[in-house]
Write an enzyme that holds these catalytic residues in place. Structure first.
Site, PDB file in Angstrom:
ATOM      1  N   ASP A  30       0.821  -1.208   0.000  1.00  0.00           N
ATOM      2  CA  ASP A  30       0.000   0.000   0.000  1.00  0.00           C
ATOM      3  C   ASP A  30       0.857   1.262   0.000  1.00  0.00           C
ATOM      4  O   ASP A  30       2.022   1.244   0.393  1.00  0.00           O
ATOM      5  CB  ASP A  30      -0.880   0.042   1.255  1.00  0.00           C
ATOM      6  CG  ASP A  30      -2.050  -0.918   1.197  1.00  0.00           C
ATOM      7  OD1 ASP A  30      -2.090  -1.776   0.293  1.00  0.00           O
ATOM      8  OD2 ASP A  30      -2.932  -0.816   2.076  1.00  0.00           O
ATOM      9  N   ASP A  31       0.215   2.370  -0.411  1.00  0.00           N
ATOM     10  CA  ASP A  31       0.691   3.744  -0.205  1.00  0.00           C
ATOM     11  C   ASP A  31       1.705   4.245  -1.224  1.00  0.00           C
ATOM     12  O   ASP A  31       2.118   5.395  -1.142  1.00  0.00           O
ATOM     13  CB  ASP A  31       1.289   3.954   1.193  1.00  0.00           C
ATOM     14  CG  ASP A  31       0.258   3.841   2.308  1.00  0.00           C
ATOM     15  OD1 ASP A  31      -0.934   3.608   1.998  1.00  0.00           O
ATOM     16  OD2 ASP A  31       0.634   3.979   3.473  1.00  0.00           O
ATOM     17  N   HIS A  80      -6.054   3.062  -4.107  1.00  0.00           N
ATOM     18  CA  HIS A  80      -5.999   3.240  -2.649  1.00  0.00           C
ATOM     19  C   HIS A  80      -6.403   4.669  -2.270  1.00  0.00           C
ATOM     20  O   HIS A  80      -5.895   5.215  -1.295  1.00  0.00           O
ATOM     21  CB  HIS A  80      -4.581   2.926  -2.159  1.00  0.00           C
ATOM     22  CG  HIS A  80      -4.457   2.684  -0.683  1.00  0.00           C
ATOM     23  ND1 HIS A  80      -5.384   1.980   0.050  1.00  0.00           N
ATOM     24  CD2 HIS A  80      -3.488   3.055   0.203  1.00  0.00           C
ATOM     25  CE1 HIS A  80      -4.996   1.923   1.316  1.00  0.00           C
ATOM     26  NE2 HIS A  80      -3.859   2.578   1.437  1.00  0.00           N
ATOM     27  N   HIS A  84      -5.627   9.728   0.418  1.00  0.00           N
ATOM     28  CA  HIS A  84      -5.408   8.944   1.633  1.00  0.00           C
ATOM     29  C   HIS A  84      -5.404   9.859   2.859  1.00  0.00           C
ATOM     30  O   HIS A  84      -4.589   9.700   3.780  1.00  0.00           O
ATOM     31  CB  HIS A  84      -4.086   8.184   1.535  1.00  0.00           C
ATOM     32  CG  HIS A  84      -3.975   6.985   2.437  1.00  0.00           C
ATOM     33  ND1 HIS A  84      -3.943   7.094   3.805  1.00  0.00           N
ATOM     34  CD2 HIS A  84      -3.885   5.662   2.183  1.00  0.00           C
ATOM     35  CE1 HIS A  84      -3.827   5.895   4.347  1.00  0.00           C
ATOM     36  NE2 HIS A  84      -3.802   4.995   3.372  1.00  0.00           N
ATOM     37  N   TYR A 122      -6.625   2.897   5.529  1.00  0.00           N
ATOM     38  CA  TYR A 122      -6.675   2.420   6.915  1.00  0.00           C
ATOM     39  C   TYR A 122      -7.524   1.151   7.073  1.00  0.00           C
ATOM     40  O   TYR A 122      -7.753   0.703   8.190  1.00  0.00           O
ATOM     41  CB  TYR A 122      -7.209   3.511   7.862  1.00  0.00           C
ATOM     42  CG  TYR A 122      -6.605   4.863   7.605  1.00  0.00           C
ATOM     43  CD1 TYR A 122      -5.262   5.105   7.899  1.00  0.00           C
ATOM     44  CD2 TYR A 122      -7.351   5.876   7.025  1.00  0.00           C
ATOM     45  CE1 TYR A 122      -4.693   6.348   7.637  1.00  0.00           C
ATOM     46  CE2 TYR A 122      -6.786   7.119   6.749  1.00  0.00           C
ATOM     47  CZ  TYR A 122      -5.458   7.345   7.058  1.00  0.00           C
ATOM     48  OH  TYR A 122      -4.888   8.563   6.784  1.00  0.00           O
ATOM     49  N   HIS A 175       3.805  -2.209   3.069  1.00  0.00           N
ATOM     50  CA  HIS A 175       3.800  -0.848   2.530  1.00  0.00           C
ATOM     51  C   HIS A 175       5.098  -0.604   1.768  1.00  0.00           C
ATOM     52  O   HIS A 175       6.182  -0.745   2.346  1.00  0.00           O
ATOM     53  CB  HIS A 175       3.657   0.176   3.653  1.00  0.00           C
ATOM     54  CG  HIS A 175       2.330   0.104   4.349  1.00  0.00           C
ATOM     55  ND1 HIS A 175       2.065  -0.827   5.331  1.00  0.00           N
ATOM     56  CD2 HIS A 175       1.191   0.827   4.182  1.00  0.00           C
ATOM     57  CE1 HIS A 175       0.810  -0.665   5.754  1.00  0.00           C
ATOM     58  NE2 HIS A 175       0.266   0.327   5.070  1.00  0.00           N
TER      59      HIS A 175
END
Length: 202
Positions: A30-31, A80, A84, A122, A175
């Site tokens: 992620d991210d 995503h 965010h 999250y 991540h």
């Protein structure tokens, strides 16, 4: 979806096929795209491991080459959200939908491929988000093994925890913005293979 389905269903040579997944797991990141993403892609390429990357839309600008590389090397790319932000879950359906569609459009502009997967920021969902996801034509993906790599300080401790807690069908949350994740990835792949696991992209 928080775990890989027990069966893998597909078509090959015009034949409908059903196979038991066995000890298959999914590595998800992620991210990104972020500074450590290239090192993570290097490991995945060397080890021939497919993965799934859930990208933040605002991070794509300036990192288009990394996104192209993900697609060209056979990884799945998911959505995503665009920002965010901490308050993402408090937005209206329309505002959430706009973020999702912005992100999918940014990914598709680079890869030329449609986006079908979404991971909530999250991991939090609610009725407004469910409606936004549905209206955007996406499928929501969670996880059942959270690495906590964003907080981890000790490489050996993080690696041991992941190896100990992985089970057949695990969707592992990592991540690609975390340097520690890039550093432990070769040993994580080797350790899981030693335990008999194989890898699948979502």
């Amino acid at each position: 979806m928080n775990k890989l389905p027990l069966l893998r269903i597909g078509f090959q040579q015009a034949q409908f096929q059903v196979a038991h997944r066995g000890k298959e797991v999914a590595l998800t990141f992620d991210d990104g795209p972020a500074a450590p993403t290239a090192a993570i892609l290097d490991v995945l390429a060397k080890e021939k491991v497919p993965a799934t990357f859930f990208l933040i839309g605002k991070n794509i600008t300036g990192n288009e080459a990394l996104v192209k590389r993900m697609a060209n090397e056979g990884h799945t790319i998911g959505n995503h959200s665009f920002n965010h932000a901490v308050g993402f879950d408090w937005q209206s359906v329309g505002a959430m939908q706009l973020e999702l569609e912005q992100t999918s459009a940014a990914i598709e502009a680079v890869t030329g491929k449609p986006v079908s997967l979404f991971r909530p920021p999250y991991g939090v969902t609610n009725p407004n988000l469910a409606r936004a996801v549905g209206r955007s034509g996406l499928r929501s993906i969670g996880w059942n093994l959270r690495s906590m790599d964003t907080l981890a300080k000790e490489e050996s401790q993080l690696l041991r925890k992941l190896l100990r807690r992985t089970r057949p069908g695990s969707i592992i949350l990592l991540h690609d913005r975390c340097e520690i994740t890039a550093r432990i990835l070769p040993d994580l792949v080797a350790g899981l293979r030693k335990k008999g696991y194989t890898f699948a992209a979502l």
